[in-house]
Design an enzyme around this catalytic site. Structure first.
Site, PDB file in Angstrom:
ATOM      1  N   THR A  39      37.983   5.438  -6.337  1.00  0.00           N
ATOM      2  CA  THR A  39      38.429   5.510  -7.741  1.00  0.00           C
ATOM      3  C   THR A  39      39.576   4.503  -7.885  1.00  0.00           C
ATOM      4  OG1 THR A  39      39.832   7.416  -7.215  1.00  0.00           O
ATOM      5  CG2 THR A  39      37.684   7.864  -8.194  1.00  0.00           C
ATOM      6  N   LYS A  72      37.808   9.037   0.255  1.00  0.00           N
ATOM      7  CA  LYS A  72      38.412   8.390  -0.915  1.00  0.00           C
ATOM      8  C   LYS A  72      39.572   9.260  -1.366  1.00  0.00           C
ATOM      9  CE  LYS A  72      38.689  10.382  -4.879  1.00  0.00           C
ATOM     10  NZ  LYS A  72      39.684  10.154  -5.930  1.00  0.00           N
ATOM     11  N   THR A  91      43.518  15.255  -3.193  1.00  0.00           N
ATOM     12  CA  THR A  91      42.385  14.861  -4.037  1.00  0.00           C
ATOM     13  C   THR A  91      41.547  13.892  -3.291  1.00  0.00           C
ATOM     14  OG1 THR A  91      43.547  15.009  -6.064  1.00  0.00           O
ATOM     15  CG2 THR A  91      41.621  13.678  -6.112  1.00  0.00           C
ATOM     16  N   GLU A 139      48.691   5.865  -4.753  1.00  0.00           N
ATOM     17  CA  GLU A 139      48.953   5.117  -5.986  1.00  0.00           C
ATOM     18  C   GLU A 139      50.419   4.722  -6.133  1.00  0.00           C
ATOM     19  OE1 GLU A 139      47.573   7.865  -8.850  1.00  0.00           O
ATOM     20  OE2 GLU A 139      45.492   7.196  -8.739  1.00  0.00           O
ATOM     21  N   ASN A 147      49.754   6.248 -13.542  1.00  0.00           N
ATOM     22  CA  ASN A 147      49.332   7.577 -13.957  1.00  0.00           C
ATOM     23  C   ASN A 147      49.652   7.914 -15.403  1.00  0.00           C
ATOM     24  OD1 ASN A 147      48.009   8.852 -11.611  1.00  0.00           O
ATOM     25  ND2 ASN A 147      49.919   8.197 -10.637  1.00  0.00           N
ATOM     26  N   SER A 191      43.743   6.425 -20.557  1.00  0.00           N
ATOM     27  CA  SER A 191      43.775   5.818 -21.886  1.00  0.00           C
ATOM     28  C   SER A 191      43.177   4.427 -21.847  1.00  0.00           C
ATOM     29  CB  SER A 191      45.198   5.790 -22.428  1.00  0.00           C
ATOM     30  OG  SER A 191      46.080   5.274 -21.465  1.00  0.00           O
TER      31      SER A 191
END
Lengths: 384, 384
Positions: free
Chosen positions: A147, A169, A180, A260, A379, A384
């Site tokens: 992702t 992942k 996650t 991230e 994040n 969006s």
């Protein structure tokens, strides 16, 4: 090498059009036997995605002949229709693979919560993936489950005549119980599902369950271990468990390394705890302290924030006996100022925090990341 | 109006040189009676700063004749010498104020953890502050306790012939139990220490204990309530408690409104919970979810992150009965997609999240902030 490092497995990874950007988004892993034993560990979040609910049922039988995974949508919080989508996906896999039953097809999804999957594209993708199944498909499968991962993650451990391999992942929403993550491990060792289950639970408990990038627990976490028995070798359980743990540890470390927006990987070791539970509780409290995570980002050896995090736990310790080292400099001794904080060199990506509770002989290691402006940017713009 | 709104109190705020930048950093509040009743609530962090340990002892007697507060240093994790510094500060206050005893002087400190206070400057500052005590000194006292606060915080509530006023500081490390705050409330109502204690505990439980800017619990939190009895009025306990709650609520809201780097104030209301404890647990879990906090910063009504936060709690609920509104738009109904998320207008600073657990009739409100790049910048550079 990934999920096809072990004999008896084929895999594929393709672009089904689930992601708008055309990147690969569908992976298929097939266990061609002769054995099709399996075990799974899933998120402890009570809000579970449809594929988690489905796959938990599949794994209860101790058998999985295939796993289909998609990125581009988590199929979480999608109601009864979302569950029907998961079911239809498993049925499609069973249909395109000869001699498989939907009840033995695990499903895993990752991506945004709360949106339905584009089932026309996904089901067509299953057909395409089945057509591309290969003994060399592990790498492509690992790429298709990404992702926000910047790199795909694979690992392999060799036993005596058998192999454990896997892919993972995960790049955000990493927190114990589990992070996650989607993880598929395969082995050609001849191990029944009970042995797989024991090895997998022991391995995840000290690896995936001890990485914590942002304290946020996912709805979709899935770790599967499939055994084909194709090596014909029945391994010793201890050696097998250790190989599974090695692969999990390698993949968990890769997840933290690709979290991230992170600029630092933080290894938190809690030592001299009265119990392992105490050590884990303290480690997680330190791992989740936003102020400390910011300080580490700023290369500031702010041990006061470590102490204030320890102070919120129920672990056994006396405040005036706590010691803290950052990169091996004991900046806090006996709950107060220790060695000169200017001795701490924090230029490198890996930062080591050692918290000495002076209360026993147990220990635990938790991996975490710093908190950065890039994390906020990634994040705050994700959906969006 | 601050701590001198009520009769019987004088206060001062001066620059003692504790802060390098020369800003005001020392406040003194004196209760001139006739009564000197007091109550206090302190951090539940087990790593307590020296002034917290000291003031807890002072307040056990139910009497406090003065409070001395400094910014520029928390005097936390400073060992036995740090405790001696706090003791010496109280002795100095008793010495410069006629007829006071050190055992009735509360001390509060805020600033960096792990550094000793410059006692020569601090003790000289106490003398200066005592010389400047005034019935109009409340504002200056409120200014002197600021750390990263952008504004000073005061509030007042009027009773029938009596007044409750107060000041607060706090801009980060805000988390229940309590937030990183120093708060001094004063009243000229004639209330014994037991009545003060009851009112203060009830007020903090639903105000300061329910703000959570970053999930980080401080070592120095102190909330004090001093009564002079100078109005000569004995209030009804209920009316008095409500006035104390009103002032605490006002100050708590100001803390959230000034949280470090925040661009949004998030009001999280959990409704239809089986118990108030459930409502608070769920509210705090939502308040601390970094991914959600980033989404709110990005004006993204990401209800999936609300659900994944609820799912980590032990509260009574069924996942498929959860409803979530963001700014009154029910974007999640029955655990799945609800009204169109594009209807949610998030342009304004205040964002309202309503989580309906559909499990009972209890509710709670938690206030939180978004997570921003500015928060990271402020907190990665704070001590360097």
């Amino acid at each position: 090498m990934s999920v096809t490092a072990a004999k008896g497995f084929t895999a594929a990874g393709i672009a089904a059009g689930i992601k708008d950007n055309g990147n690969p988004d569908l992976a298929l892993v097939v266990n061609n036997g002769p054995r099709q034993a399996a075990a799974g560990v899933f998120t402890s979040n009570r809000v579970k995605a449809a594929p988690v609910v489905w796959s938990e049922q599949v794994l209860k039988g101790g058998t999985a002949s295939a796993v289909v995974l998609n990125s581009g949508g988590a199929n979480a919080c999608t109601g009864p229709l979302g569950f029907q989508d998961t079911h239809a996906t498993a049925e499609k896999v069973a249909e395109v693979l000869d001699g498989h039953s939907a009840g033995e097809v695990a499903v895993a999804s990752t991506g945004l919560i709360g949106i339905r999957l584009p089932m026309d594209k996904l089901l067509a993708g299953v057909e395409q993936a089945a057509a591309e199944l290969s003994e060399h498909g592990g790498e492509k499968a690992a790429i298709a489950i990404k992702t926000t991962d910047s790199v795909h993650k694979t690992a392999v451990a060799q036993g005596d005549g058998w192999t454990v391999g896997g892919m993972a992942k995960g790049a955000g929403m990493l927190a114990p119980g589990l992070a996650t993550m989607l993880v598929v491990l395969t082995t050609d060792a001849d191990v029944p599902s009970a042995g797989l289950d024991t090895a997998l639970r022991a391995a995840t408990r000290t690896t995936f369950d001890r990485v914590d990038s942002d304290g946020c627990m996912s709805t979709n976490d899935t770790v599967l271990l499939l055994a084909s028995g194709a090596s014909g070798v029945v391994p010793e359980q201890d050696a097998f468990a250790e190989a599974v743990r090695t692969v999990c540890d390698d993949l968990a470390r890769q997840l933290i390394g690709d979290a991230e927006g992170a600029s630092k990987d933080i290894r938190i070791e809690v030592v001299n705890a009265a119990s392992e539970d105490d050590a884990v509780e303290v480690g997680r409290s330190i791992a989740r302290n936003n102020l400390l995570k910011c300080a580490i980002h700023g290369e500031d050896p702010n041990w006061g924030r470590v102490l204030s995090a320890i102070g919120t736990t129920s672990a056994a310790f006396e405040p005036d006996q706590l010691n803290v080292a950052i990169n091996d400099v004991w900046v806090c001794k006996n709950g107060s100022v220790g060695e000169d904080r200017d001795l701490v060199d924090m230029r490198y990506r890996e930062v080591r925090i050692t918290a000495d509770l002076a209360a026993g002989a147990e220990s635990a290691v938790i991996w975490a990341n710093d908190l950065t402006a890039d994390y906020v940017h990634e994040n705050s713009a994700y959906s969006s």
